[in-house]
Design a protein around this motif. Structure first.
Motif, PDB file in Angstrom:
ATOM      1  N   PRO A 108       0.737  -1.184  -0.142  1.00 30.20           N
ATOM      2  CA  PRO A 108       0.030   0.071   0.087  1.00 30.20           C
ATOM      3  C   PRO A 108       0.865   1.485   0.088  1.00 30.20           C
ATOM      4  O   PRO A 108       0.329   2.197  -0.523  1.00 30.20           O
ATOM      5  N   ALA A 109       2.104   1.086   0.583  1.00 34.43           N
ATOM      6  CA  ALA A 109       3.030   2.426   0.465  1.00 34.43           C
ATOM      7  C   ALA A 109       3.296   2.876  -0.857  1.00 34.43           C
ATOM      8  O   ALA A 109       3.380   3.948  -1.146  1.00 34.43           O
ATOM      9  N   MET A 110       3.598   1.814  -1.581  1.00 31.31           N
ATOM     10  CA  MET A 110       4.009   2.054  -3.029  1.00 31.31           C
ATOM     11  C   MET A 110       2.724   2.610  -3.985  1.00 31.31           C
ATOM     12  O   MET A 110       3.099   3.459  -4.701  1.00 31.31           O
ATOM     13  N   ILE A 111       1.520   2.047  -3.817  1.00 39.35           N
ATOM     14  CA  ILE A 111       0.523   2.502  -4.255  1.00 39.35           C
ATOM     15  C   ILE A 111       0.016   3.910  -4.200  1.00 39.35           C
ATOM     16  O   ILE A 111      -0.183   4.821  -4.538  1.00 39.35           O
ATOM     17  N   ARG A 112       0.313   4.134  -2.780  1.00 38.87           N
ATOM     18  CA  ARG A 112       0.030   5.478  -2.059  1.00 38.87           C
ATOM     19  C   ARG A 112       1.121   6.465  -2.787  1.00 38.87           C
ATOM     20  O   ARG A 112       0.658   7.668  -3.129  1.00 38.87           O
ATOM     21  N   ALA A 113       2.114   6.102  -2.752  1.00 38.64           N
ATOM     22  CA  ALA A 113       3.481   7.150  -3.421  1.00 38.64           C
ATOM     23  C   ALA A 113       2.928   7.491  -4.905  1.00 38.64           C
ATOM     24  O   ALA A 113       3.243   8.707  -5.237  1.00 38.64           O
ATOM     25  N   PHE A 114       2.797   6.506  -5.388  1.00 35.15           N
ATOM     26  CA  PHE A 114       2.440   6.560  -6.951  1.00 35.15           C
ATOM     27  C   PHE A 114       1.174   7.395  -7.160  1.00 35.15           C
ATOM     28  O   PHE A 114       1.114   8.322  -7.977  1.00 35.15           O
ATOM     29  N   ARG A 115      -0.153   7.453  -6.352  1.00 37.29           N
ATOM     30  CA  ARG A 115      -1.135   8.169  -6.407  1.00 37.29           C
ATOM     31  C   ARG A 115      -0.730   9.413  -6.065  1.00 37.29           C
ATOM     32  O   ARG A 115      -1.289  10.353  -6.789  1.00 37.29           O
ATOM     33  N   ASN A 116      -0.101   9.620  -5.116  1.00 40.37           N
ATOM     34  CA  ASN A 116       0.456  11.317  -4.795  1.00 40.37           C
ATOM     35  C   ASN A 116       1.200  11.822  -5.760  1.00 40.37           C
ATOM     36  O   ASN A 116       0.945  13.033  -6.122  1.00 40.37           O
ATOM     37  N   ALA A 117       2.028  11.109  -6.639  1.00 41.22           N
ATOM     38  CA  ALA A 117       3.045  11.608  -7.557  1.00 41.22           C
ATOM     39  C   ALA A 117       2.300  11.696  -8.767  1.00 41.22           C
ATOM     40  O   ALA A 117       2.770  12.822  -9.526  1.00 41.22           O
ATOM     41  N   VAL A 121      -3.137   9.838 -13.269  1.00 40.33           N
ATOM     42  CA  VAL A 121      -3.036   8.378 -13.900  1.00 40.33           C
ATOM     43  C   VAL A 121      -4.199   7.590 -12.949  1.00 40.33           C
ATOM     44  O   VAL A 121      -4.198   7.571 -11.820  1.00 40.33           O
ATOM     45  N   GLY A 122      -5.290   7.001 -13.530  1.00 37.90           N
ATOM     46  CA  GLY A 122      -6.005   6.261 -13.014  1.00 37.90           C
ATOM     47  C   GLY A 122      -5.803   4.616 -12.761  1.00 37.90           C
ATOM     48  O   GLY A 122      -5.060   4.103 -13.377  1.00 37.90           O
ATOM     49  N   LEU A 123      -5.805   4.180 -11.482  1.00 34.24           N
ATOM     50  CA  LEU A 123      -5.285   2.975 -11.163  1.00 34.24           C
ATOM     51  C   LEU A 123      -6.377   1.967 -11.003  1.00 34.24           C
ATOM     52  O   LEU A 123      -7.337   2.306 -10.708  1.00 34.24           O
ATOM     53  N   THR A 124      -6.328   0.801 -11.781  1.00 31.67           N
ATOM     54  CA  THR A 124      -7.180  -0.382 -11.738  1.00 31.67           C
ATOM     55  C   THR A 124      -6.459  -1.482 -10.981  1.00 31.67           C
ATOM     56  O   THR A 124      -5.636  -1.875 -11.141  1.00 31.67           O
ATOM     57  N   LEU A 125      -7.238  -1.847  -9.817  1.00 30.90           N
ATOM     58  CA  LEU A 125      -6.617  -2.884  -9.160  1.00 30.90           C
ATOM     59  C   LEU A 125      -7.308  -4.148  -9.387  1.00 30.90           C
ATOM     60  O   LEU A 125      -8.741  -4.014  -9.129  1.00 30.90           O
ATOM     61  N   MET A 126      -6.620  -5.221  -9.352  1.00 28.91           N
ATOM     62  CA  MET A 126      -7.268  -6.618  -9.651  1.00 28.91           C
ATOM     63  C   MET A 126      -6.663  -7.529  -8.694  1.00 28.91           C
ATOM     64  O   MET A 126      -5.350  -7.649  -8.865  1.00 28.91           O
ATOM     65  N   GLU A 127      -7.416  -8.364  -8.079  1.00 24.62           N
ATOM     66  CA  GLU A 127      -6.792  -9.587  -7.132  1.00 24.62           C
ATOM     67  C   GLU A 127      -6.972 -10.599  -7.824  1.00 24.62           C
ATOM     68  O   GLU A 127      -7.839 -10.962  -8.522  1.00 24.62           O
ATOM     69  N   GLY A 128      -6.035 -11.577  -7.691  1.00 23.19           N
ATOM     70  CA  GLY A 128      -5.700 -12.839  -8.174  1.00 23.19           C
ATOM     71  C   GLY A 128      -4.876 -13.649  -7.665  1.00 23.19           C
ATOM     72  O   GLY A 128      -3.750 -13.030  -7.020  1.00 23.19           O
ATOM     73  N   ASN A 129      -4.789 -14.996  -7.889  1.00 26.80           N
ATOM     74  CA  ASN A 129      -3.346 -15.798  -7.551  1.00 26.80           C
ATOM     75  C   ASN A 129      -2.308 -15.572  -8.577  1.00 26.80           C
ATOM     76  O   ASN A 129      -2.568 -15.058  -9.565  1.00 26.80           O
ATOM     77  N   VAL A 281       5.928   4.571 -20.046  1.00 29.69           N
ATOM     78  CA  VAL A 281       6.287   5.487 -19.105  1.00 29.69           C
ATOM     79  C   VAL A 281       5.559   5.366 -17.771  1.00 29.69           C
ATOM     80  O   VAL A 281       6.243   5.636 -16.636  1.00 29.69           O
ATOM     81  N   LYS A 282       4.464   5.053 -17.984  1.00 30.65           N
ATOM     82  CA  LYS A 282       3.575   4.732 -16.489  1.00 30.65           C
ATOM     83  C   LYS A 282       4.019   3.699 -15.918  1.00 30.65           C
ATOM     84  O   LYS A 282       4.276   3.812 -14.609  1.00 30.65           O
ATOM     85  N   THR A 283       4.555   2.737 -16.601  1.00 32.34           N
ATOM     86  CA  THR A 283       5.176   1.580 -15.681  1.00 32.34           C
ATOM     87  C   THR A 283       6.409   1.746 -15.232  1.00 32.34           C
ATOM     88  O   THR A 283       6.688   1.768 -13.811  1.00 32.34           O
ATOM     89  N   GLU A 284       7.051   2.534 -15.855  1.00 36.64           N
ATOM     90  CA  GLU A 284       8.678   3.136 -15.383  1.00 36.64           C
ATOM     91  C   GLU A 284       8.326   4.060 -14.250  1.00 36.64           C
ATOM     92  O   GLU A 284       9.032   3.795 -13.431  1.00 36.64           O
ATOM     93  N   ASN A 285       7.315   4.938 -14.142  1.00 33.35           N
ATOM     94  CA  ASN A 285       7.064   5.718 -13.342  1.00 33.35           C
ATOM     95  C   ASN A 285       6.823   5.031 -11.709  1.00 33.35           C
ATOM     96  O   ASN A 285       7.074   5.287 -10.784  1.00 33.35           O
ATOM     97  N   PHE A 286       5.745   4.022 -12.107  1.00 39.56           N
ATOM     98  CA  PHE A 286       5.554   3.256 -10.922  1.00 39.56           C
ATOM     99  C   PHE A 286       6.709   2.416 -10.279  1.00 39.56           C
ATOM    100  O   PHE A 286       6.832   2.565  -8.987  1.00 39.56           O
ATOM    101  N   LEU A 287       7.386   2.068 -11.154  1.00 39.26           N
ATOM    102  CA  LEU A 287       8.574   1.292 -10.476  1.00 39.26           C
ATOM    103  C   LEU A 287       9.658   2.177  -9.871  1.00 39.26           C
ATOM    104  O   LEU A 287      10.121   1.675  -8.876  1.00 39.26           O
ATOM    105  N   LYS A 288       9.765   3.536 -10.378  1.00 37.10           N
ATOM    106  CA  LYS A 288      10.276   4.478  -9.455  1.00 37.10           C
ATOM    107  C   LYS A 288       9.902   4.894  -8.288  1.00 37.10           C
ATOM    108  O   LYS A 288      10.483   4.919  -7.071  1.00 37.10           O
ATOM    109  N   MET A 289       8.705   4.974  -8.178  1.00 34.10           N
ATOM    110  CA  MET A 289       7.729   5.318  -6.939  1.00 34.10           C
ATOM    111  C   MET A 289       7.952   4.050  -5.915  1.00 34.10           C
ATOM    112  O   MET A 289       7.933   4.539  -4.782  1.00 34.10           O
TER     113      MET A 289
END
Length: 309
Positions: A108-117, A121-129, A281-289
């Motif tokens: 959740p810290a990573m998700i929160r950091a990305f949303r703040n930065a 960008v809209g985040l869609t979350l999906m749960e699965g195995n 670029v969005k993926t790269e940004n998430f990895l940085k955050m």
């Protein structure tokens, strides 16, 4: 008609004088006059009335002024939108996660950091195995996924290690071993294990089974649970005992205790997965955050990437 013709028209309309408009635009007065005349010929209407002191708009010019301002604003907005998308500041990012990974505080810290930065960008979350998330990554339905890869290799997937997490024993509070601070896994021989079915969480299931076998016994499988929170609830109801990632101990359910594992270290791996050739670029940004958020969490292990093929 080109956008530059509308810009020329707007400058003359705003200044009311061709010479001043030319100075504002940084071009000569004769070329600007020629461009305005060419625009009038192309449209088949007179846009300006020439006076001794400059020009004024005709009715046709007044009508064009309204639409020209809108068109130029739209063009500028289109440029800004494209630039934001090019910087990864707009669009949509699809993020998957396993039920067990969500308990680790760094997720959740990573998700929160990305949303703040990147609030645009809209985040869609999906749960699965893990198998489901890997399939969705391969199909392009997910951009990134938090999962527990174990020691498995996945073709075409890059894994960024998030955490190497200890496991804990969870016992009913009235269990004879519940007052112990640490227990060897061998002490659980003969106990009935409450586990998530392997088809639902194959990596975590295999890690627990493997750890017990290395401790010298085959776990007795009892009641199955659909997810980790259900595992804790069933242990509380005295259906058996279990082994869970340490981060699950934040579920402070009444009637259970969490006990450290003594002896051999029993750990489970948490990683962030992406497609190998994903250049978004969005993926790269998430990895940085994600890297920054992980550091802020005080983790001792730097986030590292490796290709598993």
């Amino acid at each position: 008609m080109e956008l530059r013709h509308l810009r020329y028209f707007m400058a003359v309309a705003q200044e009311g004088n061709v010479t001043r408009a030319a100075e504002k635009l940084g071009i000569g007065q004769p070329p600007l006059s020629q461009q305005i005349l060419a625009l009038e010929r192309e449209m088949g209407v007179q846009l300006f009335r020439r006076t001794g002191h400059g020009v004024t708009l005709t009715e046709a010019g007044e009508a064009l002024l309204v639409d020209a301002r809108r068109l130029l604003d739209d063009a500028q907005n289109a440029v800004l939108h494209a630039q934001r998308a090019g910087r990864g500041e707009a669009g949509q990012l699809s993020l998957g996660f396993t039920a067990s990974s969500a308990f680790n505080p760094v997720v959740p810290a990573m998700i929160r950091a990305f949303r703040n930065a990147y609030p645009g960008v809209g985040l869609t979350l999906m749960e699965g195995n893990t198998p489901q998330l890997l399939a969705q990554l391969d199909e392009g339905r997910l951009d990134l996924a938090f999962l527990r890869p174990g020691t498995h290799s996945f073709a075409g997937v890059t894994l960024y290690q998030i955490a190497d997490e200890q496991m804990k024993i969870v016992l009913p509070i009235k269990h004879p071993l519940a007052k112990r601070k640490r227990l060897p896994l061998s002490a659980l021989a003969g106990e009935s294990f409450v586990l998530i079915p392997r088809r639902t969480s194959p990596t975590l299931h295999d890690e627990i089974m493997s750890a017990c076998r290395q401790a010298g016994f085959e776990p007795a499988l009892g009641q199955q649970a659909p997810q980790l929170s259900s595992v804790v609830s069933l242990v509380s109801a005295e259906f058996g005992i279990s082994i869970v990632p340490a981060s699950v101990s934040q579920i402070q359910a009444e009637g259970v205790v969490y006990v450290d594992i003594a002896g051999a270290s029993v750990r489970t791996r948490l990683a962030l997965a992406s497609r190998e050739y994903d250049t978004s670029v969005k993926t790269e940004n998430f990895l940085k955050m994600a890297t920054l958020a992980k550091r802020e969490q005080g983790s001792r292990t730097n986030i590292t990437s490796e290709y598993l093929g």
